[in-house]
Design a protein around this motif. Structure first.
Motif, short mmCIF file in Angstrom:
data_model
loop_
_atom_site.label_atom_id
_atom_site.label_comp_id
_atom_site.label_asym_id
_atom_site.label_seq_id
_atom_site.Cartn_x
_atom_site.Cartn_y
_atom_site.Cartn_z
N THR A 1 3.23 14.29 -18.76
CA THR A 1 3.86 13.25 -19.59
C THR A 1 2.94 12.06 -19.78
O THR A 1 2.78 11.54 -20.89
N LEU A 2 2.32 11.66 -18.67
CA LEU A 2 1.50 10.44 -18.75
C LEU A 2 0.24 10.65 -19.59
O LEU A 2 -0.18 9.75 -20.34
N ALA B 1 -9.49 12.45 -12.58
CA ALA B 1 -10.67 11.70 -12.11
C ALA B 1 -10.28 10.25 -11.80
O ALA B 1 -10.74 9.68 -10.79
N ILE B 2 -9.45 9.66 -12.64
CA ILE B 2 -9.00 8.29 -12.40
C ILE B 2 -8.21 8.20 -11.10
O ILE B 2 -8.41 7.29 -10.28
N LEU B 3 -7.31 9.14 -10.87
CA LEU B 3 -6.48 9.11 -9.66
C LEU B 3 -7.33 9.29 -8.39
O LEU B 3 -7.17 8.56 -7.40
N LEU B 4 -8.25 10.23 -8.44
CA LEU B 4 -9.09 10.48 -7.26
C LEU B 4 -10.02 9.30 -6.97
O LEU B 4 -10.21 8.92 -5.81
N SER B 5 -10.57 8.74 -8.01
CA SER B 5 -11.47 7.61 -7.80
C SER B 5 -10.71 6.38 -7.30
O SER B 5 -11.24 5.61 -6.48
N ALA C 1 3.35 10.09 -7.63
CA ALA C 1 4.17 10.33 -8.83
C ALA C 1 3.28 10.59 -10.04
O ALA C 1 3.63 11.38 -10.93
N CYS C 2 2.15 9.92 -10.09
CA CYS C 2 1.20 10.16 -11.20
C CYS C 2 0.69 11.59 -11.20
O CYS C 2 0.48 12.17 -12.27
N ILE D 1 0.84 -1.21 0.00
CA ILE D 1 0.00 0.00 0.00
C ILE D 1 0.87 1.25 0.00
O ILE D 1 0.57 2.25 -0.67
N ALA D 2 1.98 1.24 0.70
CA ALA D 2 2.89 2.39 0.68
C ALA D 2 3.43 2.61 -0.73
O ALA D 2 3.52 3.76 -1.21
N LEU D 3 3.77 1.52 -1.39
CA LEU D 3 4.26 1.64 -2.77
C LEU D 3 3.19 2.22 -3.68
O LEU D 3 3.47 3.08 -4.53
N LEU D 4 1.96 1.77 -3.48
CA LEU D 4 0.86 2.29 -4.29
C LEU D 4 0.65 3.79 -4.06
O LEU D 4 0.39 4.55 -4.99
#
Lengths: 202, 88
Positions: B55-56, B69-73, B48-49, B39-42
């Protein structure tokens, strides 16, 4: 398909929440059941998501097909309307100009028939001879008088050829070197062309 | 309608997966440390995203709003799944 989708979604929700709240976590069997139900819930939710994606793609494809069919129908109707409009325009033009014929989609005046022309020219020859009785030959080296001009026009209307008219009016036979014939031919052409330019019937 | 069902099922999948991670963590202390590390890695990847969103988004060919929206969800799904498991 929609029912299947909703069923899978409801099942995933139920498998996620019910075992967690209904079963005792301290019991190993219950813990095992919770684990299995969570894994089943993940599988159900994933399957439902995949089904929803497939259904969305097929609906988009059907909507695109319907749009193409509608556009084809509209194009066909517009083409039929244009063709009928062009036909009505040609029919109206034919009513206004009955002597016209359709050439390449446009109306043009019908050129007169050669045989009709000859019949028109020979109409006057049956009534009276163009050369008056006791005609005296005119001098080809002098400008023709109004009487000579009228006789030449009458000969032309009677369908007489150039050489016949020159021979009857000036008494000169056709010759390539005779200056009198050349002069008579000059007067003949001047009289006939002048009458045609004035719009007289020759 | 179909798109809403699709998005809801993706969110539900995330919630159930995070609950499953919580369940795995509750099995054994070593499993707890492993899941905690995961979970820490996630969380680090999630941060980072946010930083590399320009770039992404250009690489993945999506709009920045969709990416946010994807990151928040995904964060909401993780928190909800863990919350449901811990509160049960």
């Amino acid at each position: 398909m929609q029912l299947k989708l909703l069923t899978l979604t409801g099942t995933a929700l139920a498998l996620w929440l019910v075992p967690l709240y209904a079963l005792d976590k301290t019991q190993p069997v219950c813990k095992g059941i919770q684990g299995a139900s969570l894994m089943a819930a993940v599988a159900c939710a994933g399957t439902a998501a995949k089904l929803a994606a497939d259904l969305r793609d097929s609906e988009a494809y059907q909507a695109a097909q319907r749009q193409v069919a509608i556009e084809d129908l509209q194009d066909e109707l517009a083409t039929e309307a244009w063709v009928s409009q062009q036909q009505r325009r040609l029919e109206a033009a034919k009513l206004l100009h009955p002597a016209s014929t359709e050439v390449g989609g446009e109306l043009v005046e019908t050129p007169p028939n050669l045989h009709q022309l000859e019949a028109l020219l020979h109409q006057h020859s049956t009534t009276s001879p163009p050369i008056p009785v006791e005609w005296e030959f005119a001098d080809p080296l002098s400008p023709p008088s109004p009487l000579v001009r009228g006789v030449i026009i009458a000969c032309k209307r009677a369908g007489w050829s150039q050489s016949k008219t020159i021979s009857a009016v000036w008494g000169v036979e056709k010759s390539g070197s005779d200056p009198r014939y050349k002069a008579a031919r000059h007067w003949y052409l001047e009289i006939v062309d002048g009458a045609a330019n004035r719009g007289e019937e020759v | 309608m179909t798109k809403a069902v699709y998005l809801f099922n993706l969110f539900l999948c995330g919630c159930v997966t995070s609950s499953l991670l919580g369940w795995l963590a509750s099995l054994h202390p070593k499993a707890l440390s492993s899941v905690s590390a995961l979970i820490a890695l996630l969380v680090v990847v999630w941060g980072a995203c946010w930083v590399l969103d320009d770039t992404l988004t250009s690489r993945l060919n999506i709009t920045p709003q969709d990416w946010q929206a994807i990151l928040l969800s995904s964060l909401l799904a993780l928190l909800l799944g863990l919350g449901v498991f811990l509160c049960s």
